[in-house]
Design an enzyme around this catalytic site. Structure first.
Site, PDB file in Angstrom:
ATOM      1  N   LYS A   1     -56.281 -12.755 -43.733  1.00 30.07           N
ATOM      2  CA  LYS A   1     -55.370 -13.580 -44.463  1.00 30.07           C
ATOM      3  C   LYS A   1     -55.929 -14.832 -45.040  1.00 30.07           C
ATOM      4  O   LYS A   1     -55.648 -15.320 -45.956  1.00 30.07           O
ATOM      5  CB  LYS A   1     -53.962 -13.688 -43.999  1.00 30.07           C
ATOM      6  CG  LYS A   1     -53.327 -12.078 -43.624  1.00 30.07           C
ATOM      7  CD  LYS A   1     -51.776 -12.545 -43.496  1.00 30.07           C
ATOM      8  CE  LYS A   1     -51.176 -11.334 -43.403  1.00 30.07           C
ATOM      9  NZ  LYS A   1     -49.589 -11.413 -43.115  1.00 30.07           N
TER      10      LYS A   1
ATOM     11  N   LYS B   1     -54.834   2.069 -47.087  1.00 26.56           N
ATOM     12  CA  LYS B   1     -53.321   2.234 -46.776  1.00 26.56           C
ATOM     13  C   LYS B   1     -52.572   1.933 -47.839  1.00 26.56           C
ATOM     14  O   LYS B   1     -52.616   0.921 -48.611  1.00 26.56           O
ATOM     15  CB  LYS B   1     -53.030   1.506 -45.488  1.00 26.56           C
ATOM     16  CG  LYS B   1     -51.784   1.793 -44.880  1.00 26.56           C
ATOM     17  CD  LYS B   1     -51.596   0.737 -43.456  1.00 26.56           C
ATOM     18  CE  LYS B   1     -50.125   0.349 -43.561  1.00 26.56           C
ATOM     19  NZ  LYS B   1     -49.902  -0.659 -42.612  1.00 26.56           N
TER      20      LYS B   1
ATOM     21  N   LYS C   1     -46.994  -2.343 -49.594  1.00 29.63           N
ATOM     22  CA  LYS C   1     -45.850  -2.748 -50.409  1.00 29.63           C
ATOM     23  C   LYS C   1     -46.326  -4.120 -51.084  1.00 29.63           C
ATOM     24  O   LYS C   1     -45.508  -4.066 -51.856  1.00 29.63           O
ATOM     25  CB  LYS C   1     -44.635  -2.940 -49.504  1.00 29.63           C
ATOM     26  CG  LYS C   1     -44.669  -3.788 -48.350  1.00 29.63           C
ATOM     27  CD  LYS C   1     -43.337  -3.979 -47.683  1.00 29.63           C
ATOM     28  CE  LYS C   1     -43.181  -3.910 -46.307  1.00 29.63           C
ATOM     29  NZ  LYS C   1     -43.824  -5.222 -45.497  1.00 29.63           N
TER      30      LYS C   1
END
Ligand code: TRP
Length: 336
Positions: free
Chosen positions: A119, A201, A204
């Protein structure tokens, strides 16, 4: 942790960050299982809104998304009469315990977390303290409720390990205080990949709208997304390592229809990709139709959401406070 709020079963706890909408991946990998776990365990499910603040959000959109997530969970069958459901930010004990855990966590271990490093690279202009402290908040979420089991995907496993390390360290230093939680891998969990990049993956927060299917997408949208799904060379409907696209679609169909991969391969033997993609799209659309309709009902009833969320927060705070009071005493904070 027995009380009138729990039934002496194992405590299972999980959180979900309110970003985007609940996807097919979240549904098959997690939320569908939450629905099934409710009768087996004392379940605690929350919207991890404080975790979501580690990335910059537009406030009014963020608020809307968090509310919508709550309605989506209800629509997916999380039942406030069986589970404790709430917004993390409504239970101040999470942040309070986080501080005490911070003082028992090393900068070295927090900064070694893979997600922190990933991140930090992705949000290089906003490497805030919260980003590094993220797993300590997660540890507080888990340890506050003396959770036995935490269903986590592969990407959160390291955070659960850190939680266990913190719990053991605290217990050694101050005496037995926290239950050391275990990971829980549901037997029916399925890993669902992006429709556009079937080697990664389904996320969202994927900016590619064609990559994810939401539980609240309408039927036409769902079928269209599946028609556009990336497939592999060849034409055979079979699950194989060199056919990640078709394998993903087979896994989705199998999970939605409660069939085995073998059964799906047999069902579609000799048929083309085009027919199969439409069949998968239609199956998913049929499954999500009642969820979408329920969602619309809940989303229109903010009063009901408020009532359920307030009650959930009250029950959660009651349980959380019992642990927090103990922790404060153990570390030597004054109490009267
Ligand atoms: N970090 C988790 C995720 O992004 C969400 C989460 C927050 C969580 N606190 C938790 C999951 C506690 C399990 C237990 O998926």
């Amino acid at each position: 942790m027995e009380s009138e709020l729990t039934q002496g079963k194992k405590i299972i706890l999980s959180g979900i960050q309110p970003t985007g909408t609940i996807t097919l991946g979240n549904y098959l990998g997690a939320v569908k299982n939450w629905h099934n776990m409710q009768s087996q365990f004392d379940s605690i499910f929350f919207i991890a809104d404080m975790h979501a603040l580690t990335v910059r959000r537009e406030p009014s959109e963020f608020r809307q998304t968090a509310l919508s997530f709550f309605a989506q969970l209800l629509a997916c069958g999380v039942d406030p009469n069986k589970s404790i459901m709430y917004f993390q930010s409504h239970v101040r004990q999470h942040a309070e315990l986080q501080w005490i855990l911070n003082c028992n966590t090393y900068v070295g271990e927090a900064s070694r977390m893979t997600q922190f490093k990933d991140k930090s690279a992705k949000h290089a202009d906003n490497i805030n303290m919260g980003l590094m402290d993220y797993p300590v908040l997660m540890a507080a979420d888990i340890l506050l409720y003396q959770s036995d089991l935490v269903p986590v995907g592969i990407d959160q496993k390291q955070h659960l390990e850190l939680t266990r390390d913190i719990a053991v360290r605290f217990n050694n230093r101050y005496g037995d205080t926290f239950k050391v939680p275990d990971g829980y891998i549901p037997t029916t969990g399925a890993k669902i990949c992006s429709l556009q990049d079937p080697t990664s993956k389904m996320s969202k927060s994927d900016p590619d709208r064609n990559a994810t299917v939401s539980v609240i997408d309408d039927e036409a949208t769902i079928v269209r997304l599946f028609k556009r799904a990336v497939t592999d060379s060849g034409s055979e409907i079979c699950a194989r390592e060199d056919k990640p696209g078709i394998t993903n679609l087979i896994n989705i169909y199998a999970a939605i229809e409660n069939k085995s991969v073998g059964e799906v391969e047999k069902e579609f033997a000799g048929q083309g990709y085009g027919t199969f993609k439409i069949a998968v799209g239609e199956a998913v659309a049929a499954k999500f139709k009642p969820i979408r309709e329920e969602y619309q009902r809940y989303a229109a009833d903010k009063e009901y959401i408020a009532k359920v969320a307030n009650k959930g927060a009250e029950n959660a705070a009651y349980l959380a406070e019992r642990t927090l009071r103990k922790v404060k005493k153990k570390v030597g904070l004054v109490s009267f």
